[in-house]
Design a protein around this motif. Structure first.
Motif, PDB file in Angstrom:
ATOM      1  N   ARG A   1     -11.192   0.828  -1.899  1.00 56.99           N
ATOM      2  CA  ARG A   1      -9.769   1.125  -2.075  1.00 56.99           C
ATOM      3  C   ARG A   1      -9.177   1.421  -0.703  1.00 56.99           C
ATOM      4  O   ARG A   1      -9.719   2.202   0.066  1.00 56.99           O
ATOM      5  N   TYR A   2      -8.039   0.786  -0.447  1.00 56.47           N
ATOM      6  CA  TYR A   2      -7.366   0.928   0.840  1.00 56.47           C
ATOM      7  C   TYR A   2      -6.133   1.802   0.689  1.00 56.47           C
ATOM      8  O   TYR A   2      -5.473   1.793  -0.347  1.00 56.47           O
ATOM      9  N   ALA A   3      -5.832   2.553   1.736  1.00 51.64           N
ATOM     10  CA  ALA A   3      -4.650   3.414   1.765  1.00 51.64           C
ATOM     11  C   ALA A   3      -4.060   3.375   3.178  1.00 51.64           C
ATOM     12  O   ALA A   3      -4.769   3.132   4.154  1.00 51.64           O
TER      13      ALA A   3
ATOM     14  N   LEU B   1       0.825  -1.212   0.000  1.00 51.99           N
ATOM     15  CA  LEU B   1       0.000   0.000   0.000  1.00 51.99           C
ATOM     16  C   LEU B   1       0.857   1.259   0.000  1.00 51.99           C
ATOM     17  O   LEU B   1       0.529   2.234  -0.672  1.00 51.99           O
TER      18      LEU B   1
ATOM     19  N   GLU C   1      -2.716   3.554  -3.043  1.00 55.78           N
ATOM     20  CA  GLU C   1      -3.964   2.916  -2.641  1.00 55.78           C
ATOM     21  C   GLU C   1      -4.205   1.736  -3.568  1.00 55.78           C
ATOM     22  O   GLU C   1      -3.677   1.697  -4.678  1.00 55.78           O
TER      23      GLU C   1
ATOM     24  N   ARG D   1      -2.706   4.774   6.597  1.00 57.13           N
ATOM     25  CA  ARG D   1      -2.919   5.904   7.503  1.00 57.13           C
ATOM     26  C   ARG D   1      -1.703   5.947   8.422  1.00 57.13           C
ATOM     27  O   ARG D   1      -1.585   5.140   9.325  1.00 57.13           O
TER      28      ARG D   1
ATOM     29  N   VAL E   1      -4.631   1.405   8.205  1.00 58.99           N
ATOM     30  CA  VAL E   1      -5.160   1.610   6.857  1.00 58.99           C
ATOM     31  C   VAL E   1      -6.598   2.090   6.961  1.00 58.99           C
ATOM     32  O   VAL E   1      -7.242   1.952   8.001  1.00 58.99           O
TER      33      VAL E   1
ATOM     34  N   GLY F   1     -10.253   2.212   4.380  1.00 57.06           N
ATOM     35  CA  GLY F   1     -10.868   1.824   3.118  1.00 57.06           C
ATOM     36  C   GLY F   1     -11.947   2.815   2.743  1.00 57.06           C
ATOM     37  O   GLY F   1     -12.692   3.281   3.597  1.00 57.06           O
TER      38      GLY F   1
END
Length: 117
Positions: A76-78, A31, A36, A80, A66, A68
């Motif tokens: 979509r995940y990113a 990630l 993302e 944090r 993370v 979503g």
């Protein structure tokens, strides 16, 4: 506390527990590199199923590592970074405390050696 985590907030506990798994660490690496990604995309980079990736992402999300967001039919995940930053600060403070303790032990040992000699 008697478990060696003196002063570790619960958030740090969650981050450390989440990071204990190598697949979750790999997902965070992916990630971080991609910015993302969907669970399907992430599953291509790890030796587990998409369903397992979703379970790992749930743990990472609960630890605050993370997030979503739904984009159409996809999630979509990113990364944090705040929880990881807080954990790194806690670990740095712990390392500083141990350095101080070890320096004190060294001074005591050196003084005892001088007094004995």
């Amino acid at each position: 506390m008697s478990d060696g985590r003196r002063g570790a907030p619960e958030a740090v506990d969650g981050v450390l527990a989440a990071l204990a798994d190598p697949t979750r660490r790999r997902l965070l690496d992916l990630l971080a590199a991609q910015g993302e990604a969907t669970a399907t995309t992430l599953a291509e980079g790890v030796p587990v199923s998409r369903q397992a990736v979703v379970k790992h992402l749930t743990v990472l999300d609960a630890a605050g590592l993370v997030s979503g967001s739904r984009v159409g039919r996809e999630v979509r995940y990113a990364v944090r970074p705040a929880a990881l930053d807080a954990t790194a600060r806690w670990m740095a403070a712990l390392a500083t405390d141990w350095d101080r303790r070890l320096a004190h032990i060294k001074r005591v040992a050196e003084a005892a050696e001088r007094d004995a000699g």
